[in-house]
Structure formats: structure tokens, C-alpha cells
Design a protein around this motif. Structure first.
Motif, PDB file in Angstrom:
ATOM      1  N   ARG A 413       8.781  -2.769  -2.416  1.00 47.09           N
ATOM      2  CA  ARG A 413       8.219  -2.445  -1.044  1.00 47.09           C
ATOM      3  C   ARG A 413       8.834  -3.313   0.139  1.00 47.09           C
ATOM      4  O   ARG A 413       9.126  -3.025   1.181  1.00 47.09           O
ATOM      5  N   GLY A 414       9.147  -4.567  -0.268  1.00 48.78           N
ATOM      6  CA  GLY A 414       9.779  -5.221   0.654  1.00 48.78           C
ATOM      7  C   GLY A 414       8.655  -6.186   1.588  1.00 48.78           C
ATOM      8  O   GLY A 414       9.310  -6.628   2.563  1.00 48.78           O
ATOM      9  N   TYR A 415       7.662  -6.201   1.245  1.00 46.10           N
ATOM     10  CA  TYR A 415       6.609  -6.840   1.864  1.00 46.10           C
ATOM     11  C   TYR A 415       5.404  -7.303   1.193  1.00 46.10           C
ATOM     12  O   TYR A 415       5.151  -6.891  -0.028  1.00 46.10           O
ATOM     13  N   THR A 416       4.659  -8.085   1.781  1.00 43.84           N
ATOM     14  CA  THR A 416       3.352  -8.608   1.224  1.00 43.84           C
ATOM     15  C   THR A 416       2.146  -7.928   1.902  1.00 43.84           C
ATOM     16  O   THR A 416       2.188  -7.514   3.008  1.00 43.84           O
ATOM     17  N   LYS A 417       1.087  -8.218   1.278  1.00 40.68           N
ATOM     18  CA  LYS A 417      -0.329  -7.814   1.914  1.00 40.68           C
ATOM     19  C   LYS A 417      -0.416  -8.582   3.263  1.00 40.68           C
ATOM     20  O   LYS A 417      -0.885  -7.886   4.255  1.00 40.68           O
ATOM     21  N   GLU A 418      -0.127  -9.656   3.146  1.00 39.05           N
ATOM     22  CA  GLU A 418      -0.416 -10.567   4.445  1.00 39.05           C
ATOM     23  C   GLU A 418       0.470 -10.230   5.617  1.00 39.05           C
ATOM     24  O   GLU A 418       0.153  -9.996   6.679  1.00 39.05           O
ATOM     25  N   ALA A 419       1.749  -9.628   5.356  1.00 34.24           N
ATOM     26  CA  ALA A 419       2.718  -9.205   6.347  1.00 34.24           C
ATOM     27  C   ALA A 419       2.163  -7.805   6.849  1.00 34.24           C
ATOM     28  O   ALA A 419       2.448  -7.674   8.050  1.00 34.24           O
ATOM     29  N   PHE A 420       1.825  -6.987   5.921  1.00 36.29           N
ATOM     30  CA  PHE A 420       1.137  -5.555   6.338  1.00 36.29           C
ATOM     31  C   PHE A 420       0.061  -5.923   7.115  1.00 36.29           C
ATOM     32  O   PHE A 420       0.065  -5.182   8.535  1.00 36.29           O
TER      33      PHE A 420
END
Length: 601
Positions: A413-420
Motif C-alpha cells: 500500500r505504500g504507507y504506514t498506520k502512522e502516516a494514515f
């Protein structure tokens, strides 16, 4: 060298093969990550010898359960099949005067595609059937994103096949009742994502359809229909790098006359490991910005009050042919903390923020929505534009998929939980009344209980207004199907899904109840589905896409025939009006309101 030898029409097969080879090189000749048991706390790694005598043939056999020759045969299988005619009596079918019926399954994009199909068939001389029994041709526009979506279509195809058969005689003079009746000579065809994914099974194994047409070949429908015959199927599932249907005016007949879909791009380049869309819809390509703006202008002139811009990855829109000189776009940028897995996005041209800027300027009397986006493509300039423009709906779809950074990595997906979470925080900072919807997958490959808890944590913190939640189902051709074992038991998936749904409903109820006492802008869409002559009830949606209902007093003379009525505040309103309302009561997902003022633009 290989890339230059591949024809453009084979690019999807090439991309899939390249992805598979990269996975093979990483998984068989370097470190392999063993998916953990569902209850394990972490993944374990094991080393394989560099030379383990495994060959490409071995890889292809083990990842697809097919022999190498079968895989090659599948890639070389014809994309277009048009039966030949033997004599003058077996001439191509004349479509003039023939009647068609289209059934649509799946997303808004399929609804838009069905409108394009109806336009193409009408131009060929056919007319829409008033009912299924009168149809000479029945077309099912299908979805392949999940197993349940495909199961519904298979059931429907069997019903239609049975509907062609004579009714059973129960006793002399009494025949069995059937819900669906078709002409014995009626042809049944499949369109959309299932057509591309299951073409061989549809035509040869099950023989439930007479023709199959993929999402990029709708222009060829008249030719395919002319060639098809019962027992002699026709097919065109050729994918395209250019087709956008920009020059075809959709035939909008089934909507409410107020809201319209406008397709702005097709395909997807993200290659998420669970998703089949790149293989059924092809690579990304976008319509010219000017053609979209002109269509929105035309819709406003026809009296439409709301438009939804559509695309498989709508906010990655990129019109390379248009040069934009503005303050919003500065090339391709992703949201903070997100990565772009598809590298060929750099270059000049109009981006989604440029399109949204121009559409919002010309759609003075319309509300503008868009779907379905990827969260990586919400850079700050786009969020700022949505916050600034009054006619851009304050309702965004941000597909989460999983709250675990480890699972998101496996999903590509290209992101982390924190980035979301940071993206959500920034969006709500700019738009405090913003409503956010999402997608969530329960039980993806190797998901542990700890990783599932991470998803529940995001559900608690964000409190989405709407969510599409499903248990993971493996899709063929995807990276996950040949590289990551689907090792979470079904009963675990279903239990986790129930927990996600329960938390979502709690958050949804909390955010809906917070609306009580506030004032909202609502587009009146007409009478609600539960409205009756004795208890009339009008229906509309807020800017944040929340359903609203209100009951006009009997003294107002409101009738279900006109869609006109006054609420307790005494303000008369009709279908198509924008109305300022006060929220009096909140249900789980619906608001009960009182209209205060008509705000027609």
C-alpha cells in the motif's frame, strides 16, 4: 530488449510477468519471510541456499498450480473471437429494432460504464427493453473485486439460463411459476471485470453466456453482438492503453435526474498485492481535462445538481496533453509519509488538483464529489482546495485496508498506520466537519491477532462515517495469490470482520449524534423509500453525504407525485433544491431534520 518486443496491448501481461519474476528472484534466491500463524506475534525468516536447483519452470508451476505450457497458452489465448458465417442464411445479426437490458453489479464505475454501453447500443439502432421478458439481449456488467460479487453474478447467470427453458408442467393446465422469463432466442452476455478475468470459464466450461466483452472493448459491442449466436460465442476482452470513452455521451436513464457520474480516468497502476483491478481494468489513462469540464458544463445546463468524478484511482488523474499554469499543481506529489510504488508518474500535465480546480469553477450550481481515491494522492494542495471551495463536498473516501503497518507492507500500500492517521488529522484540521469513509479488509494473508488489534485501534481513533468492510478473499493473478499464502482460517476472518463492523458502528453512531443541533446544507432528492401517502417523508443528503429525512405536515399539501413539501419550519422545498436544515435527531446513520431556508444557487 524484452520490453521493446512486447506490443502495447500485451503490457498488462508483461507487467504481471515482470512482477512475478521479481517476486521469484526475491523469494527463492534470498531471504524468505514465512507468513506467521494467525495467532503468532511475529513473522519468522529462514535462509534458502542461493543455488537450490529451482528453475523458472518450477516457480511457474508452484505459484499458479499450472504447468509452464499452460501459463504460456493462457497468455497467448486470443483476446478476440468472432465466429465466421458459412452462407447467406447465416448472416450477421441486424441489430436495428432489437431490444437490450443491462444489469449492473459493483461500483459506481460500472454504473457509468453501463450508461456508456447503453449509448453505444442505442447508436447501433437498438432500444432499451421495458422489461426483461421483452429483451433480445441481456447484458450483465460485472465486478470481480471480491468472491461474493462474482458469486452473485454466477447465480444470476444460472437463473437466466433456466429462464429460457419452458416452464415445467406441474399437472395438466398448471405450470410452475418463475420469477424470470426470457425469450428462448435471447442472448446473454457478460461485460466488465469478470469478462476479462474468467473469459475461458465463461465461454467454454460453463457455457452460460453467448458473448463476453471486457471493459475496454465496449465500442466493439455491436460487432460482437452481430457475430454471436446461441452455441457459438463471440468475445472481445482486449485491454487498451488509450481507451477512455471520452467522446461518447453516456445515456443516463436510471438515475434521479439530479446526480450524474462522470468518468475521468480508467485503470490502476498501484499493483496492491490483493487487488485484481490492474489485471481486469488495465493501466491508468486519463481523459483530456477540457472534455471533462465541457461535460460538467453540459450536465449543469441539463439541470443536474450534483456530479461525481469517477476513476479506479481517481486522484491519480494525469492529463499529459494539457499544460496548466496555476498555483495548485507543482508536478506529482504524494501525501506526507506516503510512497509511490509506480515510478512513472513524473512529467508535465494536468493533475487531479488542476482538474478539481477547473471543475469547481464551472459547476457553480452543482455539488462536486469524487471516488475512488488512494490515500497517497491527497497532497496538501488538494486538501486545501477542497477546504476552500464551497461546492466541493466535504466528504472524502480514504481506503485504510488495514491498521497494521506490517500488513500494509504485505499489501503493497505504500504507507504506514502512522502516516494514515497523520493524513486524517491534517484533513480534519483543514475541514472540521469533514466526513471520512474507508475500506477495510479483515484477515489478510498472515494477519496476526496483534495486527488485527492495530486495525481496531484505527477504527476507534478515526470513527469513520461510512465503511466497506470485507473478509479477505484471494483473487487470481494478484501478487498475493502466488506469493503470500492465504493462511488465516475463514472462521477467524469472519470473527475479526464482526469486531471491525461493531467498532465502526459505534464510531458512526457517535459522529452522527454529534450533528444534533447543527445546521447543514442538504440537496433534496425526492421522497424517501419509506415514504407513504399517509406518512410522506422527503429525503436528501448533506454536504458530508449523510442521509436526511423529514416529514412535511399534512397541511402543506405535499404529495409523492410532486416531491414538494414543507417541514415543521414551514419552508416549502422540492426535488432539486438545496436547503439549509437544522438537525433535530440522529439515528445510527440517518439524520432527522427540519428545513429552514431554500439555498438554490
Amino acid at each position: 530488449m524484452l520490453r521493446r518486443m512486447i506490443r502495447p496491448t500485451q503490457s498488462i501481461a508483461y507487467l504481471m510477468t515482470r512482477t512475478a519474476l521479481r517476486t521469484h528472484n526475491k523469494s527463492f534466491f534470498s531471504t524468505v519471510t514465512e507468513p506467521a500463524e494467525p495467532n503468532a506475534s511475529a513473522t519468522t525468516k529462514r535462509k534458502l541456499p542461493v543455488d537450490d536447483e529451482r528453475t523458472l519452470k518450477h516457480f511457474m508451476q508452484n505459484t499458479s498450480n499450472k504447468t509452464a505450457s499452460e501459463n504460456i497458452r493462457e497468455r497467448r489465448a486470443p483476446k478476440i473471437i468472432l465466429p465466421a458465417f458459412d452462407d447467406s442464411e447465416d448472416a450477421p445479426l441486424d441489430l436495428s429494432g432489437k431490444k437490450f437490458s443491462v444489469e449492473t453489479y459493483g461500483c459506481q464505475m460500472n454504473v457509468s460504464d453501463s450508461e456508456i454501453v447503453a449509448s453505444i447500443l442505442t447508436e447501433a439502432g437498438m432500444t432499451a427493453a421495458s422489461n426483461l421478458e421483452a429483451a433480445d439481449v441481456v447484458l450483465l456488467n460485472t465486478c470481480a473485486i471480491r468472491e461474493n460479487a462474482e458469486a452473485k453474478v454466477w447465480d444470476r447467470l444460472r437463473q437466466l439460463k433456466a429462464a429460457k427453458q419452458p416452464a415445467k408442467v406441474l399437472r395438466p393446465g398448471v405450470e410452475s411459476r418463475r420469477k424470470t422469463v426470457l425469450q428462448p432466442t435471447a442472448m446473454v452476455g457478460l461485460l466488465g471485470c469478470m469478462a476479462e478475468r474468467l473469459k475461458e470459464k465463461l465461454l467454454e466450461t460453463d457455457q452460460l453466456v453467448d458473448f463476453v466483452v471486457g471493459p475496454d472493448a465496449y465500442r466493439d459491442l455491436p460487432r460482437v453482438l452481430s457475430a454471436a449466436r446461441p452455441g457459438r460465442a463471440a468475445m472481445n476482452v482486449q485491454l487498451s492503453l488509450e481507451e477512455t470513452y471520452a467522446d461518447i455521451a453516456p445515456l443516463r436513464t436510471d438515475g434521479n435526474g439530479l446526480s450524474a457520474f462522470v468518468s475521468i480516468m480508467r485503470g490502476c497502476n498501484n499493483m496492491c498485492s490483493f487487488c485484481v483491478v490492474p489485471f481486469t481494468r488495465g493501466r491508468e489513462r486519463s481523459r483530456a481535462l477540457s472534455s471533462i469540464v465541457e461535460e460538467v458544463k453540459r450536465l449543469e445546463g441539463e439541470g443536474y445538481r450534483e456530479v461525481t468524478l469517477l476513476g479506479q484511482n481517481v486522484n491519480s488523474y494525469w492529463d499529459k496533453s494539457t499544460t496548466v499554469h496555476g498555483v495548485h499543481s507543482d508536478g506529482y506529489t504524494v501525501a506526507k509519509g506516503f510512497e509511490n510504488t509506480y515510478k512513472l508518474r513524473e512529467g508535465e500535465g494536468a493533475r487531479f488538483v488542476d482538474l478539481l480546480d477547473q471543475v469547481s469553477r464551472v459547476a457553480n450550481n452543482m455539488r462536486v464529489r469524487f471516488t475512488s481515491p488512494h490515500p497517497k494522492d491527497f497532497p496538501l494542495p488538494l486538501l486545501q482546495l477542497i477546504a476552500e471551495r464551497q461546492n466541493l463536498a466535504k466528504s472524502l473516501h480514504m481506503p485504510l485496508q488495514s491498521g497494521s503497518s506490517a500488513v500494509l507492507q504485505r499489501m503493497r500500500r505504500g504507507y504506514t498506520k502512522e502516516a494514515f492517521l497523520e493524513l486524517v488529522t491534517e484533513a480534519r484540521r483543514l475541514m472540521p466537519a469533514l466526513a471520512i469513509s474507508t475500506d477495510v479488509i479483515a484477515g489478510f494473508c498472515g494477519e496476526t491477532e496483534a495486527e488485527h488489534e492495530e486495525t481496531l485501534d484505527v477504527m476507534r481513533r478515526v470513527k469513520f462515517e461510512q465503511a466497506f468492510m470485507f473478509a479477505y478473499s484471494e483473487r487470481s493473478h494478484t501478487h498475493a495469490s502466488h506469493a503470500i499464502p492465504d493462511n488465516v482460517p475463514d472462521h477467524v476472518k469472519q470473527r475479526r470482520l464482526k469486531e471491525i463492523i461493531a467498532l465502526f458502528r459505534e464510531g458512526q453512531r457517535e459522529r452522527t449524534e454529534a450533528e444534533v443541533g447543527s445546521e447543514q446544507e442538504v440537496l433534496v432528492e425526492g421522497w424517501s423509500k419509506r415514504s407513504t401517502p399517509k406518512v410522506p417523508q422527503l429525503f436528501g443528503r448533506t454536504d458530508s453525504n449523510k442521509p436526511c429525512v423529514w416529514t412535511p405536515p399534512s397541511s402543506a399539501g405535499g404529495s409523492q407525485g410532486t416531491g414538494v413539501g414543507a417541514g415543521e419550519g414551514g419552508v416549502e422545498c422540492k426535488k432539486g433544491d438545496y436547503v439549509r436544515v437544522r438537525v433535530d435527531k440522529a439515528f445510527v446513520a440517518t439524520l432527522q431534520v427540519t428545513p429552514l431556508e431554500v439555498l438554490n444557487k
